[in-house]
Design a protein around this motif. Structure first.
Motif, PDB file in Angstrom:
ATOM      1  N   GLY A 123      -2.755  10.891  31.104  1.00  0.00           N
ATOM      2  CA  GLY A 123      -3.361   9.780  30.380  1.00  0.00           C
ATOM      3  C   GLY A 123      -4.839   9.993  30.151  1.00  0.00           C
ATOM      4  O   GLY A 123      -5.450  10.920  30.700  1.00  0.00           O
ATOM      5  N   GLU A 124      -5.418   9.138  29.353  1.00  0.00           N
ATOM      6  CA  GLU A 124      -6.813   9.237  28.930  1.00  0.00           C
ATOM      7  C   GLU A 124      -7.561   7.945  29.261  1.00  0.00           C
ATOM      8  O   GLU A 124      -6.950   6.903  29.481  1.00  0.00           O
ATOM      9  CB  GLU A 124      -6.878   9.491  27.423  1.00  0.00           C
ATOM     10  CG  GLU A 124      -6.173  10.754  26.959  1.00  0.00           C
ATOM     11  CD  GLU A 124      -6.878  12.019  27.418  1.00  0.00           C
ATOM     12  OE1 GLU A 124      -8.091  11.951  27.693  1.00  0.00           O
ATOM     13  OE2 GLU A 124      -6.219  13.080  27.480  1.00  0.00           O
ATOM     14  N   PRO A 125      -8.908   7.995  29.282  1.00  0.00           N
ATOM     15  CA  PRO A 125      -9.684   6.763  29.490  1.00  0.00           C
ATOM     16  C   PRO A 125      -9.414   5.744  28.392  1.00  0.00           C
ATOM     17  O   PRO A 125      -9.166   6.107  27.243  1.00  0.00           O
ATOM     18  CB  PRO A 125     -11.137   7.262  29.447  1.00  0.00           C
ATOM     19  CG  PRO A 125     -11.068   8.713  29.780  1.00  0.00           C
ATOM     20  CD  PRO A 125      -9.762   9.195  29.204  1.00  0.00           C
ATOM     21  N   THR A 126      -9.464   4.484  28.763  1.00  0.00           N
ATOM     22  CA  THR A 126      -9.283   3.438  27.773  1.00  0.00           C
ATOM     23  C   THR A 126     -10.577   3.213  26.997  1.00  0.00           C
ATOM     24  O   THR A 126     -11.682   3.369  27.525  1.00  0.00           O
ATOM     25  CB  THR A 126      -8.844   2.118  28.425  1.00  0.00           C
ATOM     26  OG1 THR A 126      -8.520   1.173  27.381  1.00  0.00           O
ATOM     27  CG2 THR A 126      -9.917   1.521  29.302  1.00  0.00           C
ATOM     28  N   SER A 127     -10.438   2.856  25.730  1.00  0.00           N
ATOM     29  CA  SER A 127     -11.606   2.409  24.976  1.00  0.00           C
ATOM     30  C   SER A 127     -11.911   0.964  25.347  1.00  0.00           C
ATOM     31  O   SER A 127     -11.046   0.224  25.826  1.00  0.00           O
ATOM     32  CB  SER A 127     -11.357   2.526  23.472  1.00  0.00           C
ATOM     33  OG  SER A 127     -10.243   1.754  23.092  1.00  0.00           O
ATOM     34  N   VAL A 128     -13.162   0.565  25.144  1.00  0.00           N
ATOM     35  CA  VAL A 128     -13.562  -0.833  25.286  1.00  0.00           C
ATOM     36  C   VAL A 128     -14.123  -1.284  23.946  1.00  0.00           C
ATOM     37  O   VAL A 128     -14.689  -0.490  23.197  1.00  0.00           O
ATOM     38  CB  VAL A 128     -14.592  -1.025  26.420  1.00  0.00           C
ATOM     39  CG1 VAL A 128     -13.985  -0.664  27.763  1.00  0.00           C
ATOM     40  CG2 VAL A 128     -15.862  -0.213  26.178  1.00  0.00           C
ATOM     41  N   GLU A 143     -23.873  -2.999  26.788  1.00  0.00           N
ATOM     42  CA  GLU A 143     -24.483  -2.919  28.116  1.00  0.00           C
ATOM     43  C   GLU A 143     -23.656  -3.680  29.148  1.00  0.00           C
ATOM     44  O   GLU A 143     -23.532  -3.244  30.300  1.00  0.00           O
ATOM     45  CB  GLU A 143     -25.913  -3.477  28.073  1.00  0.00           C
ATOM     46  CG  GLU A 143     -26.891  -2.611  27.307  1.00  0.00           C
ATOM     47  CD  GLU A 143     -27.098  -1.248  27.962  1.00  0.00           C
ATOM     48  OE1 GLU A 143     -26.924  -1.139  29.206  1.00  0.00           O
ATOM     49  OE2 GLU A 143     -27.410  -0.287  27.242  1.00  0.00           O
ATOM     50  N   ARG A 144     -23.068  -4.800  28.734  1.00  0.00           N
ATOM     51  CA  ARG A 144     -22.227  -5.564  29.663  1.00  0.00           C
ATOM     52  C   ARG A 144     -21.000  -4.749  30.074  1.00  0.00           C
ATOM     53  O   ARG A 144     -20.595  -4.769  31.231  1.00  0.00           O
ATOM     54  CB  ARG A 144     -21.827  -6.889  29.011  1.00  0.00           C
ATOM     55  CG  ARG A 144     -20.987  -7.781  29.924  1.00  0.00           C
ATOM     56  CD  ARG A 144     -20.750  -9.148  29.311  1.00  0.00           C
ATOM     57  NE  ARG A 144     -19.875  -9.950  30.162  1.00  0.00           N
ATOM     58  CZ  ARG A 144     -20.035 -11.237  30.392  1.00  0.00           C
ATOM     59  NH1 ARG A 144     -21.062 -11.876  29.846  1.00  0.00           N
ATOM     60  NH2 ARG A 144     -19.186 -11.894  31.158  1.00  0.00           N
ATOM     61  N   TRP A 145     -20.406  -4.036  29.123  1.00  0.00           N
ATOM     62  CA  TRP A 145     -19.290  -3.167  29.485  1.00  0.00           C
ATOM     63  C   TRP A 145     -19.735  -2.111  30.493  1.00  0.00           C
ATOM     64  O   TRP A 145     -19.038  -1.841  31.472  1.00  0.00           O
ATOM     65  CB  TRP A 145     -18.719  -2.489  28.241  1.00  0.00           C
ATOM     66  CG  TRP A 145     -17.694  -3.276  27.476  1.00  0.00           C
ATOM     67  CD1 TRP A 145     -17.754  -3.654  26.159  1.00  0.00           C
ATOM     68  CD2 TRP A 145     -16.429  -3.759  27.949  1.00  0.00           C
ATOM     69  NE1 TRP A 145     -16.625  -4.351  25.791  1.00  0.00           N
ATOM     70  CE2 TRP A 145     -15.783  -4.418  26.878  1.00  0.00           C
ATOM     71  CE3 TRP A 145     -15.780  -3.701  29.184  1.00  0.00           C
ATOM     72  CZ2 TRP A 145     -14.530  -5.009  26.995  1.00  0.00           C
ATOM     73  CZ3 TRP A 145     -14.520  -4.282  29.308  1.00  0.00           C
ATOM     74  CH2 TRP A 145     -13.913  -4.933  28.230  1.00  0.00           C
ATOM     75  N   TRP A 146     -20.891  -1.499  30.245  1.00  0.00           N
ATOM     76  CA  TRP A 146     -21.363  -0.440  31.135  1.00  0.00           C
ATOM     77  C   TRP A 146     -21.724  -0.970  32.523  1.00  0.00           C
ATOM     78  O   TRP A 146     -21.661  -0.238  33.502  1.00  0.00           O
ATOM     79  CB  TRP A 146     -22.545   0.279  30.504  1.00  0.00           C
ATOM     80  CG  TRP A 146     -22.119   1.304  29.483  1.00  0.00           C
ATOM     81  CD1 TRP A 146     -20.934   1.959  29.423  1.00  0.00           C
ATOM     82  CD2 TRP A 146     -22.887   1.784  28.379  1.00  0.00           C
ATOM     83  NE1 TRP A 146     -20.908   2.826  28.360  1.00  0.00           N
ATOM     84  CE2 TRP A 146     -22.090   2.748  27.700  1.00  0.00           C
ATOM     85  CE3 TRP A 146     -24.170   1.507  27.889  1.00  0.00           C
ATOM     86  CZ2 TRP A 146     -22.537   3.428  26.574  1.00  0.00           C
ATOM     87  CZ3 TRP A 146     -24.612   2.184  26.772  1.00  0.00           C
ATOM     88  CH2 TRP A 146     -23.804   3.136  26.113  1.00  0.00           C
ATOM     89  N   SER A 152     -16.440   5.386  28.578  1.00  0.00           N
ATOM     90  CA  SER A 152     -16.788   6.592  27.826  1.00  0.00           C
ATOM     91  C   SER A 152     -16.156   6.617  26.442  1.00  0.00           C
ATOM     92  O   SER A 152     -16.430   7.526  25.664  1.00  0.00           O
ATOM     93  CB  SER A 152     -16.347   7.842  28.596  1.00  0.00           C
ATOM     94  OG  SER A 152     -14.937   7.851  28.801  1.00  0.00           O
ATOM     95  N   ARG A 153     -15.307   5.635  26.148  1.00  0.00           N
ATOM     96  CA  ARG A 153     -14.726   5.514  24.820  1.00  0.00           C
ATOM     97  C   ARG A 153     -15.048   4.125  24.283  1.00  0.00           C
ATOM     98  O   ARG A 153     -14.661   3.117  24.877  1.00  0.00           O
ATOM     99  CB  ARG A 153     -13.208   5.711  24.869  1.00  0.00           C
ATOM    100  CG  ARG A 153     -12.778   7.157  24.833  1.00  0.00           C
ATOM    101  CD  ARG A 153     -11.271   7.266  24.829  1.00  0.00           C
ATOM    102  NE  ARG A 153     -10.851   8.547  24.313  1.00  0.00           N
ATOM    103  CZ  ARG A 153      -9.602   8.981  24.320  1.00  0.00           C
ATOM    104  NH1 ARG A 153      -8.646   8.199  24.806  1.00  0.00           N
ATOM    105  NH2 ARG A 153      -9.283  10.159  23.842  1.00  0.00           N
ATOM    106  N   ASN A 328     -11.566  -8.653  29.868  1.00  0.00           N
ATOM    107  CA  ASN A 328     -12.529  -9.592  29.296  1.00  0.00           C
ATOM    108  C   ASN A 328     -12.051 -11.033  29.449  1.00  0.00           C
ATOM    109  O   ASN A 328     -12.404 -11.896  28.668  1.00  0.00           O
ATOM    110  CB  ASN A 328     -12.750  -9.258  27.798  1.00  0.00           C
ATOM    111  CG  ASN A 328     -13.810 -10.131  27.152  1.00  0.00           C
ATOM    112  OD1 ASN A 328     -14.824 -10.471  27.770  1.00  0.00           O
ATOM    113  ND2 ASN A 328     -13.580 -10.497  25.903  1.00  0.00           N
ATOM    114  N   LEU A 329     -11.252 -11.301  30.484  1.00  0.00           N
ATOM    115  CA  LEU A 329     -10.756 -12.653  30.725  1.00  0.00           C
ATOM    116  C   LEU A 329     -11.366 -13.235  31.990  1.00  0.00           C
ATOM    117  O   LEU A 329     -11.568 -12.519  32.971  1.00  0.00           O
ATOM    118  CB  LEU A 329      -9.230 -12.647  30.853  1.00  0.00           C
ATOM    119  CG  LEU A 329      -8.434 -12.245  29.611  1.00  0.00           C
ATOM    120  CD1 LEU A 329      -6.951 -12.177  29.923  1.00  0.00           C
ATOM    121  CD2 LEU A 329      -8.696 -13.198  28.449  1.00  0.00           C
TER     122      LEU A 329
END
Length: 368
Positions: A123-128, A143-146, A152-153, A328-329
């Motif tokens: 599998g691979e990293p998920t995108s956000v 920035e909030r995601w980081w 990384s995606r 994001n919930l």
């Protein structure tokens, strides 16, 4: 079988804006199927692709009318139930299909990925996802995601109602932020864009070479989906030779039939369980795409961890995971799938691998 249908609310920590509008909260449905002391669960909810729209209340009515037809039956063999499920709309069928798969996996004490012979470590990293907004708001969301995970995606929503110039401003700003991140952390970041059908053909043709120059590696659903399959396919065919990066169909691709008609003109398809009608069709689509040499994106709407946990069973077959909605919930009652860095993995728990439930939430039970 004994079937119970519940309603519950999901609230986003950050509302998501795309070309068709903004979503801050949704109501979804939980279906529970109980048989021989084992409970299987499925989730569904309304969504709008621009050319097809499903309302949660309509799905509740559809399921409430349907469930008495299967209650006298056993959950297995699932093959015997398929003719009945075929009459349902895709999102209503999704709830039943997931609950049946979950029941079967729990009955056998195994997660679905293991029963399907898949490798959990693949599998691979998920995108956000970064929704539409001002440049400042989009960068703040990044920035909030980081702060939450080493993403990384990055998938950037485009097709802005403010026009292609605003799309260009967003891409430029995010590309600069990703390069700064690489310089500080040494970690390269991949930039994908999703227009959600928000461009016309000429706009798409003008933007695609520029997007490649900005480092974009994938463009998703640049043109609006059309109800006429031939006209819809023609749109992708018109873009195929002009697209210098991976071209992925989302709103235009619902099932294996759509996959086969689009396969000559796209590099990948986005499978979402609410579109496909559950895991049965989604697994067939993923295997078919693999055989045809197409990449698979695995996406979501405003889904809880129950739906995304079910989808995660397919992750070993997926090139571009995009299962970030449950991250994001603020009130997700479910737990799963497992998150390691920015990589989601299907759980070792049996069935669809999701813990939790609605015991602590306020819900409205719906009659079946």
């Amino acid at each position: 079988m004994r079937c119970l249908l519940h309603r519950f609310t999901l609230t986003k920590a950050v509302p998501l804006a795309i070309s068709r509008g903004t979503t801050a909260a949704v109501q979804h449905l939980l279906l529970e199927i109980e048989h021989e002391g084992v409970i299987g669960r499925g989730e569904t909810g309304g969504f709008d692709t621009g050319h097809r729209c499903f309302e949660t209340e309509t799905l509740a009515v559809e399921l409430a009318a349907f469930l008495p037809r299967i209650e006298p039956l056993a959950p297995q063999p699932m093959q015997a139930l398929q003719p009945l499920l075929a009459d349902l709309s895709p999102p209503a069928r999704c709830a039943v299909d997931l609950a049946l798969w979950d029941w079967w996996g729990q009955r056998l004490g195994q997660p679905l990925w293991r029963l399907w012979g898949l490798d959990r470590q693949a599998g691979e990293p998920t995108s956000v996802t970064l929704g539409l907004g001002t440049v400042a708001a989009v960068l703040a969301r990044l920035e909030r995601w980081w702060e939450a995970m080493p993403a990384s995606r990055i998938k950037l929503k485009l097709g802005s109602p403010d026009g292609p110039d605003h799309d260009r401003q967003l891409v430029e700003a995010v590309a600069v932020a990703l390069e700064r991140r690489r310089q500080v952390t040494g970690q390269p970041c991949e930039l994908q864009v999703d227009a959600n059908g928000g461009w016309g053909l000429e706009t798409a043709r003008s933007l695609l070479p520029w997007l490649e120059h900005q480092g974009v590696v994938l463009v998703e659903q640049p043109l609006g989906p059309l109800s006429d399959p031939e006209a819809d396919t023609a749109g992708f065919a018109a873009l195929e030779l002009d697209c210098p990066m991976a071209l992925v169909a989302d709103e235009s691709c619902w099932n294996v039939e759509d996959l086969l008609r689009l396969a000559p003109y796209v590099d990948g398809i986005n499978i979402k369980l609410l579109k496909s009608g559950g895991l049965s069709e989604a697994l067939l689509m993923a295997r078919t795409a693999e055989r045809l040499g197409l990449g698979v994106m695995l996406g979501c709407y405003s889904d809880a961890a129950l739906l995304n946990g079910a989808a995660s069973q397919l992750l070993p077959l997926v090139r571009w995971p995009d299962l970030d909605s449950h991250l994001n919930l603020v009130d997700d009652p479910f737990l799963g799938p497992d998150l390691e860095g920015d990589q989601l993995r299907p759980s070792d728990r049996p069935g669809i691998g999701v813990d939790g439930g609605l015991a602590e939430t306020s819900l409205g039970d719906l009659p079946c």
